[in-house]
Motif scaffolding. Structure first.
Motif, short mmCIF file in Angstrom:
data_model
loop_
_atom_site.label_atom_id
_atom_site.label_comp_id
_atom_site.label_asym_id
_atom_site.label_seq_id
_atom_site.Cartn_x
_atom_site.Cartn_y
_atom_site.Cartn_z
N ILE A 1 -15.45 26.79 -29.00
CA ILE A 1 -16.56 27.58 -29.52
C ILE A 1 -16.16 29.03 -29.78
CG2 ILE A 1 -18.64 28.70 -28.63
CD1 ILE A 1 -19.90 26.18 -28.23
N PRO B 1 -13.71 30.58 -31.34
CA PRO B 1 -13.42 31.03 -32.71
C PRO B 1 -14.69 31.16 -33.55
CG PRO B 1 -11.94 29.26 -32.06
CD PRO B 1 -12.97 29.35 -30.98
N LEU B 2 -15.61 30.27 -33.35
CA LEU B 2 -16.89 30.35 -34.07
C LEU B 2 -17.61 31.65 -33.74
CD1 LEU B 2 -19.11 28.86 -35.75
CD2 LEU B 2 -20.03 28.12 -33.55
N GLN C 1 -16.23 34.60 -35.41
CA GLN C 1 -16.52 34.74 -36.84
C GLN C 1 -17.74 35.64 -37.09
OE1 GLN C 1 -16.02 30.30 -38.08
NE2 GLN C 1 -15.33 31.61 -39.75
N TYR C 2 -18.57 35.73 -36.08
CA TYR C 2 -19.71 36.64 -36.21
C TYR C 2 -19.31 38.07 -35.91
CZ TYR C 2 -23.35 33.22 -37.08
OH TYR C 2 -24.15 32.27 -37.66
N GLN C 3 -18.04 38.28 -35.69
CA GLN C 3 -17.52 39.62 -35.45
C GLN C 3 -18.20 40.30 -34.27
OE1 GLN C 3 -15.47 38.35 -38.14
NE2 GLN C 3 -14.99 40.51 -37.99
N VAL C 4 -18.45 39.51 -33.25
CA VAL C 4 -19.05 40.10 -32.05
C VAL C 4 -18.15 41.20 -31.51
CG1 VAL C 4 -20.33 38.03 -31.40
CG2 VAL C 4 -18.00 38.33 -30.59
N ALA D 1 -6.24 38.40 -30.43
CA ALA D 1 -5.82 38.49 -31.83
C ALA D 1 -6.80 39.34 -32.63
CB ALA D 1 -5.72 37.10 -32.43
N THR D 2 -8.05 39.29 -32.28
CA THR D 2 -9.04 40.10 -32.98
C THR D 2 -9.37 41.35 -32.18
OG1 THR D 2 -10.81 38.84 -31.95
CG2 THR D 2 -10.09 38.13 -34.13
#
Lengths: 340, 340
Positions: free
Chosen positions: B114, B116-117, B120-123, B143-144
């Motif tokens: 979950i 990565p999902l 994606q919302y850039q939390v 990584a982000t």
DNA sequence: GCAAATTTTGCATTCGATTGCAAAATTCTC
DNA sequence: GAGAATTTTGCAATCGAATGCAAAATTTGC
């Protein structure tokens, strides 16, 4: 280095460069249904995999004018039922590709104040639990065209609000029937707060059926809040004066548990011989051995699934009236009402 | 017409036109600290008010690379404690201007799927409750550059993860002390599942102190899950064979309640005379009259506030090691341990 | 009242992905 | 293999707000 947010972000452009295609190709690879050749798709996917690319939902949302975010507003957060509901709701939303942006709402008044904030996140829809949706809220949301789905209570369909609730009136009537059939005759109803449509229908169904059965008017008690302690206070009040009721229906299980303990400990009553107690919700504690509470089970799972479904439907066929869904409850007979 | 989403959206451009200023002026009016004259500000505010304008957080987030969204991942969602925790967490986040994007995680394994999902919302950050944070998750997030804060259990500080937990080891030791002081001598510990750091520290503190007190080794029982029923089964197992323990410490209240009821109903034991039962968490039901469970209260409120605070701090001073916060618990003495 | 210092303002670009359109490449037909 | 039909592709514009920069307006100092 862990925390440097700016440096590590992979964009569609990076992937495009790595794969030797255009940005559009990357976008189309990640857009189901878009036209892209197998070869391109493969190259993009490989490059994306290597770089660890995943589309930025924020950027996508901006362009698509759709976030897949749903604002979830819950007031009665400390009670077990809303918590169970929340859990199922989140699952149901997730299953439909939505995600829950959760807000805790202190009280019904602050609800109207929070809605504009929620809308700033451009949520696709709003789900409001266990609270009345005021006209002001409806207006705010209709300005942005954001659909609202309420659960736990009905009303305001005319204003375009869909809602999901269990058939509380029928449930209340069913409880009255059960108690009558088992020989109880002096009914009482304990509510937490006034004003709520659901509570009213729950109690109203009960009270009406009692009247239809030719019983004396149901005694009503308003405890002011729905807590274990309030249930105990209700017991002290209702059982302390004569004629004492011999069957009590509580607006929810937490109240019922408090009432039950009060009746036993403070009045030495034998349940179910001297007194019947019936709750609502079927929370886990209702099944515990000291309680074995007879209660009405709301189909939480189905309700939350319906809630998510109604929202999804609202999003597809934009306009129109709200839809109201009434789900049947189930009477769970345990040990606080005499067996038949 | 309610549902027409495209037509009614008011943008900064609309406000700018209405107020006779540039878009930038509008933006600056809504950006604290930006330079805008009082006159401009006033005109913009008036126009915005009239049109019902509020900045679009999605657009702002895209530009600012900051969403104020926090991904909240909870595994143990059906248990009372995580639910209480969630409520306080949402409040604490709200108070700091963050908003909770909530995900229900089936089991510990699906957590990694979950993440990565969620990203994606850039939390801005991730808060993980009651689950082990695997190395794979840490890698994905680093990584982000997305910070993670765990609550409910410690570990992985080296990997940059902050965490908040109550001082379970001390609490376990304290329980052992209490039971010893009250004259109990044959201890048992009931855990839900194995593997968890917190459970281990809870139990470990208990077991170690018992050993330090010169007692026989603590019997341990692994119930496989943390539920009321599992507590009952644990009672059947532990009390069904001799020598029978005279004091049982359960990993949480739900288990303890099940154990308590099993001990009383199935074995006719008198608590606290024949047997002491101690829980952990202090959930509402622990205070109910049939239970009056002696238990360890976790400072939920403070813990969730600390969790939000650590996340906020992580966001400011990007890099570095994680910070671990250990909060003291409080022994709540009720009626399942002999009074001193 | 004039020049210097400061503040305010608007233009144009940026954030990252999607999409209409037309050009290019492919497939199909005879 | 030529031409029509179809698919794939890239360019450029778009979503809504924030911001660096330089021009314009204001304030300040003398």
């Amino acid at each position: 280095m862990t925390g440097d947010r700016s440096m590590c972000r992979v964009t569609a452009g990076d992937v495009a460069r790595a794969a030797g295609v255009s940005e559009s190709a990357v976008s189309r690879t990640f857009t189901p249904g878009a036209s892209a050749s197998a070869r391109t798709r493969e190259r993009v996917l490989k490059a994306a995999e290597q770089l660890g690319y995943r589309p930025n939902f924020i950027a996508r949302s901006l362009r698509a004018r759709r976030t897949n975010l749903v604002g979830v507003l819950i007031t009665d957060f400390e009670n077990p039922w809303p918590q169970m509901a929340l859990r199922h709701l989140v699952s149901a939303l997730q299953a439909r590709g939505f995600h829950a942006l959760l807000f805790d709402v202190e009280d019904a008044d602050s609800l109207a104040g929070i809605v504009p904030l929620v809308l700033q996140y451009q949520v696709d829809g709003l789900i409001v639990g266990a609270a009345d949706v005021s006209a002001a809220i409806v207006e705010t949301c209709s300005a942005t065209g954001t659909p609202i789905v309420a659960f736990g209570r009905h009303g305001r369909r005319r204003l375009g609000i869909s809602s999901v609730a269990s058939d509380d009136a029928a449930a209340g009537a069913g409880v009255a029937d059960l108690l009558f059939e088992r020989g109880y005759r002096r009914f009482a109803y304990v509510a937490g707060e006034g004003g709520s449509l659901t509570w009213n229908s729950r109690g109203r169904g009960f009270v009406r059926r009692a009247a239809a059965l030719g019983l004396d008017p149901v005694q009503r008690h308003l405890s002011g809040e729905t807590s274990y302690e309030a249930g105990g206070r209700a017991a002290a009040r209702l059982l302390g004066r004569l004629p004492r009721p011999d069957a009590v229906f509580c607006q929810n299980d937490v109240l019922a548990l408090g009432f039950l303990d009060g009746a036993r400990d403070d009045f030495g009553l034998n349940v179910p011989a001297d007194l019947a107690v019936v709750g609502f919700d079927d929370i886990p504690a209702a099944g515990h051995r000291p309680y074995r509470l007879t209660t009405v089970r709301q189909p939480v799972d189905a309700m939350m699934d319906a809630t998510a479904e109604l929202l999804a439907r609202r999003l597809e066929e934009a306009a129109g009236q709200g839809e109201e869904r009434l789900l049947p409850t189930r009477l769970v007979e345990r040990a606080t009402v005499r067996p038949g």
